[in-house]
Scaffold this motif. Structure first.
Motif, PDB file in Angstrom:
ATOM      1  N   ALA A 174       0.831  -1.203   0.000  1.00 24.50           N
ATOM      2  CA  ALA A 174       0.000   0.000   0.000  1.00 24.50           C
ATOM      3  C   ALA A 174       0.866   1.253   0.000  1.00 24.50           C
ATOM      4  O   ALA A 174       0.567   2.232  -0.695  1.00 24.50           O
ATOM      5  CB  ALA A 174      -0.931  -0.008   1.214  1.00 24.50           C
ATOM      6  N   ARG A 175       1.939   1.226   0.762  1.00 27.83           N
ATOM      7  CA  ARG A 175       2.834   2.382   0.818  1.00 27.83           C
ATOM      8  C   ARG A 175       3.434   2.657  -0.556  1.00 27.83           C
ATOM      9  O   ARG A 175       3.494   3.807  -1.009  1.00 27.83           O
ATOM     10  CB  ARG A 175       3.931   2.127   1.847  1.00 27.83           C
ATOM     11  N   MET A 176       3.874   1.605  -1.235  1.00 26.72           N
ATOM     12  CA  MET A 176       4.456   1.783  -2.557  1.00 26.72           C
ATOM     13  C   MET A 176       3.423   2.294  -3.559  1.00 26.72           C
ATOM     14  O   MET A 176       3.674   3.228  -4.326  1.00 26.72           O
ATOM     15  CB  MET A 176       5.029   0.457  -3.057  1.00 26.72           C
ATOM     16  N   LEU A 177       2.232   1.697  -3.551  1.00 25.99           N
ATOM     17  CA  LEU A 177       1.207   2.076  -4.518  1.00 25.99           C
ATOM     18  C   LEU A 177       0.654   3.466  -4.242  1.00 25.99           C
ATOM     19  O   LEU A 177       0.245   4.167  -5.171  1.00 25.99           O
ATOM     20  CB  LEU A 177       0.088   1.035  -4.515  1.00 25.99           C
ATOM     21  N   ARG A 178       0.649   3.885  -2.978  1.00 29.25           N
ATOM     22  CA  ARG A 178       0.262   5.258  -2.672  1.00 29.25           C
ATOM     23  C   ARG A 178       1.214   6.233  -3.370  1.00 29.25           C
ATOM     24  O   ARG A 178       0.797   7.244  -3.954  1.00 29.25           O
ATOM     25  CB  ARG A 178       0.268   5.501  -1.165  1.00 29.25           C
ATOM     26  N   GLY A 179       2.502   5.922  -3.296  1.00 29.70           N
ATOM     27  CA  GLY A 179       3.482   6.770  -3.959  1.00 29.70           C
ATOM     28  C   GLY A 179       3.276   6.811  -5.468  1.00 29.70           C
ATOM     29  O   GLY A 179       3.385   7.871  -6.093  1.00 29.70           O
ATOM     30  N   ILE A 180       2.961   5.663  -6.050  1.00 32.59           N
ATOM     31  CA  ILE A 180       2.703   5.619  -7.491  1.00 32.59           C
ATOM     32  C   ILE A 180       1.457   6.428  -7.828  1.00 32.59           C
ATOM     33  O   ILE A 180       1.427   7.167  -8.824  1.00 32.59           O
ATOM     34  CB  ILE A 180       2.539   4.154  -7.957  1.00 32.59           C
ATOM     35  N   ALA A 181       0.428   6.314  -7.004  1.00 31.12           N
ATOM     36  CA  ALA A 181      -0.801   7.081  -7.239  1.00 31.12           C
ATOM     37  C   ALA A 181      -0.513   8.581  -7.208  1.00 31.12           C
ATOM     38  O   ALA A 181      -1.018   9.338  -8.056  1.00 31.12           O
ATOM     39  CB  ALA A 181      -1.852   6.709  -6.191  1.00 31.12           C
ATOM     40  N   TYR A 182       0.298   9.019  -6.264  1.00 32.66           N
ATOM     41  CA  TYR A 182       0.632  10.444  -6.190  1.00 32.66           C
ATOM     42  C   TYR A 182       1.411  10.891  -7.425  1.00 32.66           C
ATOM     43  O   TYR A 182       1.259  12.033  -7.884  1.00 32.66           O
ATOM     44  CB  TYR A 182       1.423  10.736  -4.918  1.00 32.66           C
ATOM     45  N   GLU A 183       2.237  10.006  -7.970  1.00 33.42           N
ATOM     46  CA  GLU A 183       2.955  10.355  -9.191  1.00 33.42           C
ATOM     47  C   GLU A 183       1.991  10.528 -10.360  1.00 33.42           C
ATOM     48  O   GLU A 183       2.177  11.403 -11.218  1.00 33.42           O
ATOM     49  CB  GLU A 183       3.992   9.282  -9.518  1.00 33.42           C
ATOM     50  N   LEU A 184       0.950   9.708 -10.409  1.00 32.89           N
ATOM     51  CA  LEU A 184      -0.050   9.825 -11.468  1.00 32.89           C
ATOM     52  C   LEU A 184      -0.925  11.065 -11.252  1.00 32.89           C
ATOM     53  O   LEU A 184      -1.310  11.742 -12.197  1.00 32.89           O
ATOM     54  CB  LEU A 184      -0.910   8.564 -11.527  1.00 32.89           C
ATOM     55  N   GLY A 185      -1.265  11.341  -9.987  1.00 38.99           N
ATOM     56  CA  GLY A 185      -1.989  12.551  -9.619  1.00 38.99           C
ATOM     57  C   GLY A 185      -3.460  12.540 -10.013  1.00 38.99           C
ATOM     58  O   GLY A 185      -3.974  11.615 -10.632  1.00 38.99           O
ATOM     59  N   GLY A 186      -4.172  13.593  -9.557  1.00 42.78           N
ATOM     60  CA  GLY A 186      -5.574  13.754  -9.912  1.00 42.78           C
ATOM     61  C   GLY A 186      -6.482  13.819  -8.697  1.00 42.78           C
ATOM     62  O   GLY A 186      -6.069  13.558  -7.558  1.00 42.78           O
ATOM     63  N   ASP A 187      -7.750  14.187  -8.950  1.00 40.11           N
ATOM     64  CA  ASP A 187      -8.717  14.348  -7.875  1.00 40.11           C
ATOM     65  C   ASP A 187      -8.971  13.054  -7.112  1.00 40.11           C
ATOM     66  O   ASP A 187      -9.177  13.065  -5.896  1.00 40.11           O
ATOM     67  CB  ASP A 187     -10.039  14.880  -8.436  1.00 40.11           C
ATOM     68  N   LEU A 188      -8.976  11.926  -7.833  1.00 46.10           N
ATOM     69  CA  LEU A 188      -9.235  10.651  -7.174  1.00 46.10           C
ATOM     70  C   LEU A 188      -8.174  10.360  -6.121  1.00 46.10           C
ATOM     71  O   LEU A 188      -8.478   9.854  -5.030  1.00 46.10           O
ATOM     72  CB  LEU A 188      -9.284   9.517  -8.199  1.00 46.10           C
ATOM     73  N   VAL A 189      -6.930  10.683  -6.436  1.00 49.22           N
ATOM     74  CA  VAL A 189      -5.834  10.442  -5.497  1.00 49.22           C
ATOM     75  C   VAL A 189      -6.008  11.293  -4.244  1.00 49.22           C
ATOM     76  O   VAL A 189      -5.857  10.806  -3.109  1.00 49.22           O
ATOM     77  CB  VAL A 189      -4.478  10.734  -6.168  1.00 49.22           C
ATOM     78  N   GLU A 190      -6.341  12.565  -4.418  1.00 44.83           N
ATOM     79  CA  GLU A 190      -6.535  13.437  -3.268  1.00 44.83           C
ATOM     80  C   GLU A 190      -7.716  12.981  -2.415  1.00 44.83           C
ATOM     81  O   GLU A 190      -7.651  13.015  -1.178  1.00 44.83           O
ATOM     82  CB  GLU A 190      -6.761  14.869  -3.750  1.00 44.83           C
ATOM     83  N   PHE A 191      -8.778  12.537  -3.060  1.00 43.82           N
ATOM     84  CA  PHE A 191      -9.944  12.045  -2.333  1.00 43.82           C
ATOM     85  C   PHE A 191      -9.597  10.790  -1.543  1.00 43.82           C
ATOM     86  O   PHE A 191      -9.934  10.655  -0.359  1.00 43.82           O
ATOM     87  CB  PHE A 191     -11.073  11.774  -3.328  1.00 43.82           C
ATOM     88  N   ALA A 192      -8.897   9.863  -2.183  1.00 43.94           N
ATOM     89  CA  ALA A 192      -8.500   8.626  -1.505  1.00 43.94           C
ATOM     90  C   ALA A 192      -7.607   8.920  -0.311  1.00 43.94           C
ATOM     91  O   ALA A 192      -7.742   8.311   0.761  1.00 43.94           O
ATOM     92  CB  ALA A 192      -7.793   7.699  -2.489  1.00 43.94           C
ATOM     93  N   ALA A 193      -6.679   9.859  -0.470  1.00 37.07           N
ATOM     94  CA  ALA A 193      -5.784  10.211   0.629  1.00 37.07           C
ATOM     95  C   ALA A 193      -6.560  10.815   1.790  1.00 37.07           C
ATOM     96  O   ALA A 193      -6.258  10.543   2.966  1.00 37.07           O
ATOM     97  CB  ALA A 193      -4.719  11.184   0.139  1.00 37.07           C
ATOM     98  N   GLN A 194      -7.573  11.611   1.498  1.00 42.46           N
ATOM     99  CA  GLN A 194      -8.373  12.198   2.570  1.00 42.46           C
ATOM    100  C   GLN A 194      -9.154  11.120   3.315  1.00 42.46           C
ATOM    101  O   GLN A 194      -9.231  11.138   4.553  1.00 42.46           O
ATOM    102  CB  GLN A 194      -9.346  13.244   2.032  1.00 42.46           C
ATOM    103  N   VAL A 195      -9.736  10.182   2.569  1.00 38.78           N
ATOM    104  CA  VAL A 195     -10.470   9.099   3.219  1.00 38.78           C
ATOM    105  C   VAL A 195      -9.534   8.294   4.107  1.00 38.78           C
ATOM    106  O   VAL A 195      -9.880   7.925   5.233  1.00 38.78           O
ATOM    107  CB  VAL A 195     -11.131   8.196   2.161  1.00 38.78           C
ATOM    108  N   GLU A 196      -8.316   8.041   3.639  1.00 41.72           N
ATOM    109  CA  GLU A 196      -7.343   7.315   4.439  1.00 41.72           C
ATOM    110  C   GLU A 196      -7.068   8.058   5.754  1.00 41.72           C
ATOM    111  O   GLU A 196      -7.052   7.446   6.832  1.00 41.72           O
ATOM    112  CB  GLU A 196      -6.051   7.131   3.647  1.00 41.72           C
TER     113      GLU A 196
END
Length: 398
Positions: free
Chosen positions: A293-315
């Motif tokens: 999860a830690r690795m994929l979170r980093g990959i998601a942030y590299e891809l970026g976008g609203d979905l990533v920010e929303f997922a991070a807030q829920v986390e």
């Protein structure tokens, strides 16, 4: 009343008393064999493939390199990698004997998705390749079968998916790496390099993960000496269970149910108070943050976008709500949460999340089957009988 000569009368007793060993339900924590393939250290938040960190491999090497490591026990140099890639390329294609079956199998399994069709096709692929029982095969032939099976499974998954959505399958491309080729087979388009690399890291991270339910199932079948296609089909059957491989899309369903960032705290609070499970959080092995999860979170942030920010807030909100309502209880995101986000950003439909998991885990299953085949002992545990005391008299037919 007489008994058959040479046979003692059945004892009229309660539960049997013998040398069986009591173990925890679900075999939790029970060591069932030795393995050189890898391990999960849940309390340390670490898992490895052979002697290397699985996460570091996902970050620094390609899928074919790690596949070579799993199958042959060592990371390849450039020349060995080129030979391995050249060996894999023709094996990606569906055998001629199986091709005519793709459309009818896709139609018959339309309601259940591509993995149902793959389960049906794997024994036929094994027959088309002339796969013999592991018990009757040489180590060299077993390795060849493992390579062929793992190479063709992603093609089967993608072909069935496309047929079930009214599209024709596309042929594998020899010039694309494993992950890029998989995305091409699913979408019909060559993915952007950053998307292909993101999916590749995910695929590497899911090749193996200890003696999970599907891997153990495959090894049990291998211990009987059955053919490799049967081992993979049985493992795949275990993976399709929602408690094992069906969670990435459900984690995204959680985000959909919350709907917007301003609703996150109230939605999570209601679920925690109700004692409901929040999909994408918690793991039966890890007691720290899931390293995947830690690795994929980093990959998601590299891809970026609203979905990533929303997922991070829920986390963050899940952690905060638990701190308020259940102090002392830690619940971290697991691989499914951020895997779902990454795959969504890379254009994979949700119905393909678990099939994509299978497209990489088949490498782990076949590797474990080969290791198990080297051991001639069949896996044959016991069960405790808890029914009515035997033997009861058999009533006469009415």
């Amino acid at each position: 009343m007489s008994t058959t000569p040479g046979l003692a009368a059945a004892p009229h007793s309660g539960p049997r008393r013998d040398t069986t060993v009591e173990v925890p339900r679900g075999l939790a924590g029970v060591i069932v064999t030795d393995t050189e393939i890898g391990d999960v250290r849940g309390r340390e938040g670490f898992y490895h493939y052979r002697q290397y960190s699985a996460v570091e491999l996902a970050e620094r090497r390609g899928f074919e390199d790690v596949w070579h490591l799993m199958l042959h026990g060592e990371l390849p140099d450039r020349a060995a990698r080129d030979r391995f890639v050249h060996e894999i390329a023709p094996l990606r294609r569906v055998p001629d004997a199986v091709r005519p079956l793709l459309a009818p199998v896709a139609e018959a399994t339309r309601a259940d998705g591509p993995l149902a069709g793959v389960k049906a096709l794997l024994p036929l692929v094994g027959s088309a390749y002339g796969m013999r029982p592991l018990y009757d095969s040489t180590p060299r032939r077993r390795a060849q079968d493992a390579l062929a099976l793992a190479a063709v499974v992603p093609t089967l998954i993608a072909a069935l998916h496309r047929l079930q959505h009214g599209e024709q399958p596309v042929e594998p491309r020899d010039d694309l790496g494993y992950a890029a080729n998989y995305l091409y087979l699913v979408t019909g388009e060559v993915a952007a390099p950053e998307r292909a690399r993101a999916v590749e890291a995910y695929l590497i991270s899911t090749i193996d993960h200890g003696f999970n339910a599907s891997t153990f199932t495959g090894r049990v079948i291998a211990s009987t000496g059955a053919d490799l296609a049967s081992c993979a089909a049985g493992a795949l059957g275990a993976l399709t269970g929602p408690l094992h491989g069906g969670a990435p899309s459900r984690a995204l369903d959680t985000l959909d149910a919350i709907g917007s960032p301003d609703r996150a705290r109230a939605w999570i609070t209601d679920r925690v108070l109700a004692g409901d499970r929040i999909m994408g959080f918690g793991h039966p092995v890890y007691r720290t943050e899931d390293p995947r999860a830690r690795m994929l979170r980093g990959i998601a942030y590299e891809l970026g976008g609203d979905l990533v920010e929303f997922a991070a807030q829920v986390e963050r909100e899940v952690v905060a709500v638990l701190a308020d309502l259940k102090p002392g209880r830690e619940l971290h995101t697991n691989v499914e949460f951020w895997a779902g986000v990454v795959m969504e950003l890379c254009g994979l439909p949700r119905g393909m999340f678990t099939p994509t998991f299978a497209a990489s885990r088949v490498v782990g299953w076949t590797t474990h089957a080969l290791e198990q085949a080297a051991d001639t002992k069949i896996i044959r545990p016991s069960a405790r009988y808890v029914g009515p005391p035997p033997p009861q008299p058999v009533p006469a037919a009415g």
